[in-house]
Scaffold this active site. Structure first.
Site, PDB file in Angstrom:
ATOM      1  N   LYS A   1       0.841  -1.205   0.000  1.00 50.16           N
ATOM      2  CA  LYS A   1       0.000   0.000   0.000  1.00 50.16           C
ATOM      3  C   LYS A   1       0.878   1.258   0.000  1.00 50.16           C
ATOM      4  O   LYS A   1       2.077   1.189   0.293  1.00 50.16           O
ATOM      5  CB  LYS A   1      -0.899  -0.015   1.229  1.00 50.16           C
ATOM      6  CG  LYS A   1      -0.136   0.049   2.535  1.00 50.16           C
ATOM      7  CD  LYS A   1      -1.054   0.028   3.737  1.00 50.16           C
ATOM      8  CE  LYS A   1      -0.239   0.192   5.011  1.00 50.16           C
ATOM      9  NZ  LYS A   1      -1.052   0.436   6.177  1.00 50.16           N
TER      10      LYS A   1
ATOM     11  N   TYR B   1      16.883  30.746   6.578  1.00 52.39           N
ATOM     12  CA  TYR B   1      15.686  31.432   7.080  1.00 52.39           C
ATOM     13  C   TYR B   1      15.732  31.587   8.598  1.00 52.39           C
ATOM     14  O   TYR B   1      16.085  30.653   9.322  1.00 52.39           O
ATOM     15  CB  TYR B   1      14.430  30.625   6.748  1.00 52.39           C
ATOM     16  CG  TYR B   1      13.960  30.746   5.312  1.00 52.39           C
ATOM     17  CD1 TYR B   1      13.595  31.976   4.776  1.00 52.39           C
ATOM     18  CD2 TYR B   1      13.851  29.613   4.520  1.00 52.39           C
ATOM     19  CE1 TYR B   1      13.148  32.080   3.466  1.00 52.39           C
ATOM     20  CE2 TYR B   1      13.398  29.701   3.218  1.00 52.39           C
ATOM     21  CZ  TYR B   1      13.050  30.943   2.690  1.00 52.39           C
ATOM     22  OH  TYR B   1      12.603  31.037   1.404  1.00 52.39           O
TER      23      TYR B   1
ATOM     24  N   MET C   1      12.338  24.610   1.628  1.00 51.02           N
ATOM     25  CA  MET C   1      11.498  23.753   0.789  1.00 51.02           C
ATOM     26  C   MET C   1      12.337  22.900  -0.161  1.00 51.02           C
ATOM     27  O   MET C   1      12.072  21.709  -0.356  1.00 51.02           O
ATOM     28  CB  MET C   1      10.504  24.610  -0.002  1.00 51.02           C
ATOM     29  CG  MET C   1       9.434  23.800  -0.707  1.00 51.02           C
ATOM     30  SD  MET C   1       8.296  24.833  -1.660  1.00 51.02           S
ATOM     31  CE  MET C   1       7.379  25.669  -0.392  1.00 51.02           C
TER      32      MET C   1
HETATM   33  C1  LIG Z   1      -3.745  -4.301   8.220  1.00 48.39           C
HETATM   34  C2  LIG Z   1      -2.269  -4.199   8.059  1.00 48.39           C
HETATM   35  N1  LIG Z   1      -1.538  -5.321   7.960  1.00 48.39           N
HETATM   36  C3  LIG Z   1      -0.191  -5.286   7.826  1.00 48.39           C
HETATM   37  C4  LIG Z   1       0.492  -4.091   7.801  1.00 48.39           C
HETATM   38  C5  LIG Z   1       1.994  -4.093   7.688  1.00 48.39           C
HETATM   39  O1  LIG Z   1       2.568  -3.588   8.865  1.00 48.39           O
HETATM   40  P1  LIG Z   1       4.152  -3.415   8.999  1.00 48.39           P
HETATM   41  O2  LIG Z   1       4.543  -2.424   7.966  1.00 48.39           O
HETATM   42  O3  LIG Z   1       4.362  -2.919  10.374  1.00 48.39           O
HETATM   43  O4  LIG Z   1       4.733  -4.761   8.738  1.00 48.39           O
HETATM   44  C6  LIG Z   1      -0.231  -2.901   7.903  1.00 48.39           C
HETATM   45  C7  LIG Z   1       0.473  -1.627   7.896  1.00 48.39           C
HETATM   46  O5  LIG Z   1       0.103  -0.649   8.449  1.00 48.39           O
HETATM   47  C8  LIG Z   1      -1.644  -2.951   8.039  1.00 48.39           C
HETATM   48  O6  LIG Z   1      -2.380  -1.838   8.150  1.00 48.39           O
END
Ligand SMILES: Cc1ncc(COP(=O)(O)O)c(C=O)c1O
Length: 377
Positions: free
Chosen positions: A35, A262, A310
């Site tokens: 993700k 800055y 920035m």
């Molecule tokens: C539902 C879920 N499973 C697994 C993971 C993976 O976690 P990690 O990156 O700590 O291994 C996440 C990450 O946030 C998650 O939200």
């Protein structure tokens, strides 16, 4: 020539995946959490490498991420960890995308979509065993399952939960979550709902809680080369995958008493050589590193002086006399024997490596190294 860029070392990614694989039995498969653009590392190239390494599932948080994986030719089942919107139900069923399920109205719309298509919608029921964020509370699980029972086009392929504190040294709360999860699994058994996958282990669970492995583990951060915390009982040998690099644009000698940057938050205590490096908070370098962090030039640490702006920082290269315009600067990563990790940066800023990777990984100049698939772009 780019002023700054991110390098993604896919050989390190493969090494880390192997570390996760080595921790689980042959009966436990891996769901690679990709993700948020694989925590900034590039979702598609990362998924291609890990598919070739044997990842059974991929995990994303949004439906469009799952679709982007499909469009890139990833054929493995994909779990959408936050669930999907009603409008996406048909496409999810068509594409073999599994939503996290915790709402009966969502189950009904998936059932309708699957019925129209004369098939079944595979889902993973999310149970909240103590994180308090997303999922069916254990006390409501029985009535939830009775609701599902009436939806013949919904197939519960999996049930899962998420740890709140698996990365802490004290595992007592994780043990409580595991106990609640096993009671949830008993309920599925009693209701005669067959499950292919039960899963709850993130990276910390994969490394430290073998009793939580079940049929599938869901590592994320460890694949990208950072431990979930420094408190693990069984840390792994991980290799950082991401580097952030830049080139010095100017080096100048500055007299004593000269303000830098800055707000004039730094004044040279003596004559100094200051290098200007074109990387700033827009490139994911936290502004909290102002007058705190350092970078690597010619294999040596050079402290950041003045505020991170920035698009630029100013660093003290007085102790690196050969530092020169156009020299390569490592902001995250290694140079010679020195290394700056995401954990080091995160702890200076009161955050976690995850956030550093997500921020730095947004750099449009991202170079993939050591691809095994030949398709890393
Ligand atoms: C539902 C879920 N499973 C697994 C993971 C993976 O976690 P990690 O990156 O700590 O291994 C996440 C990450 O946030 C998650 O939200």
């Amino acid at each position: 020539m780019a002023l700054n860029w991110v390098e993604i070392d896919l050989a390190a990614l493969r090494h880390n995946f192997q570390q996760a694989k080595d921790r689980v039995s042959k009966d436990t498969a891996l769901l690679a959490v990709v993700k948020s653009d694989a925590y900034g590392h590039g979702m598609v190239p990362v998924a291609r490498e890990l598919a070739a390494m044997g990842a059974r599932f991929f995990g994303v948080s949004k439906f469009w991420e799952a679709m982007a994986l499909r469009e890139a030719g990833i054929t493995q089942p994909i779990l959408v960890l936050v669930g999907i919107e009603p409008a996406d139900a048909e496409e999810a069923v068509r594409q073999g995308i599994r939503p996290a399920l915790y709402r009966l109205d969502h189950a009904e719309m998936l059932n309708d979509a699957a019925r129209r298509m004369q098939t079944k919608a595979k889902v993973h029921v999310k149970v909240d065993t103590g994180m308090g964020r997303l999922g069916v509370p254990p006390g409501s699980l029985e009535s939830f399952l009775e609701g599902l029972w009436r939806l013949p086009h919904v197939e519960v392929e999996g049930v899962f939960s998420h740890f709140a504190t698996a990365d802490e040294r004290d595992k007592s709360y994780s043990a409580l979550q595991m106990e609640r999860f096993s009671q949830a699994l008993d309920l599925f058994r009693r209701k005669r709902i067959p499950l292919t996958y039960a899963h709850m282990a993130n990276s910390a669970g994969t490394l430290d809680l073998p009793g939580a492995h079940h049929q599938l583990v869901r590592p994320g951060i460890m694949l990208y080369g950072s431990p979930p915390s420094s408190d693990l009982h069984h840390p792994a040998d991980l290799k950082p995958v991401m580097s952030l690099k830049a080139r010095v644009v100017q080096v100048k000698s500055v007299p004593q008493g000269h303000p830098i940057g800055y707000g004039r938050t730094f004044t040279t205590p003596h004559a100094m050589r200051i290098a200007t490096v074109p990387v700033g908070y827009d490139d994911g370098l936290p502004r909290l590193l102002s007058n705190k962090g350092s970078v690597l030039i010619r294999g040596r640490r050079a402290p950041i002086v003045g505020r991170v702006s920035m698009n630029m920082i100013t660093v003290d290269v007085s102790a690196v006399p050969d530092a020169h315009e156009d020299d390569e600067v490592v902001v995250l990563g290694s140079q010679g024997t020195e290394r700056i990790t995401a954990d080091e940066i995160a702890s200076l800023c009161g955050t976690i490596s995850y956030e550093i990777y997500c921020s730095m990984g947004k750099n449009p100049q991202r170079v993939f190294l050591n691809a095994s698939t030949g398709l890393a772009s």
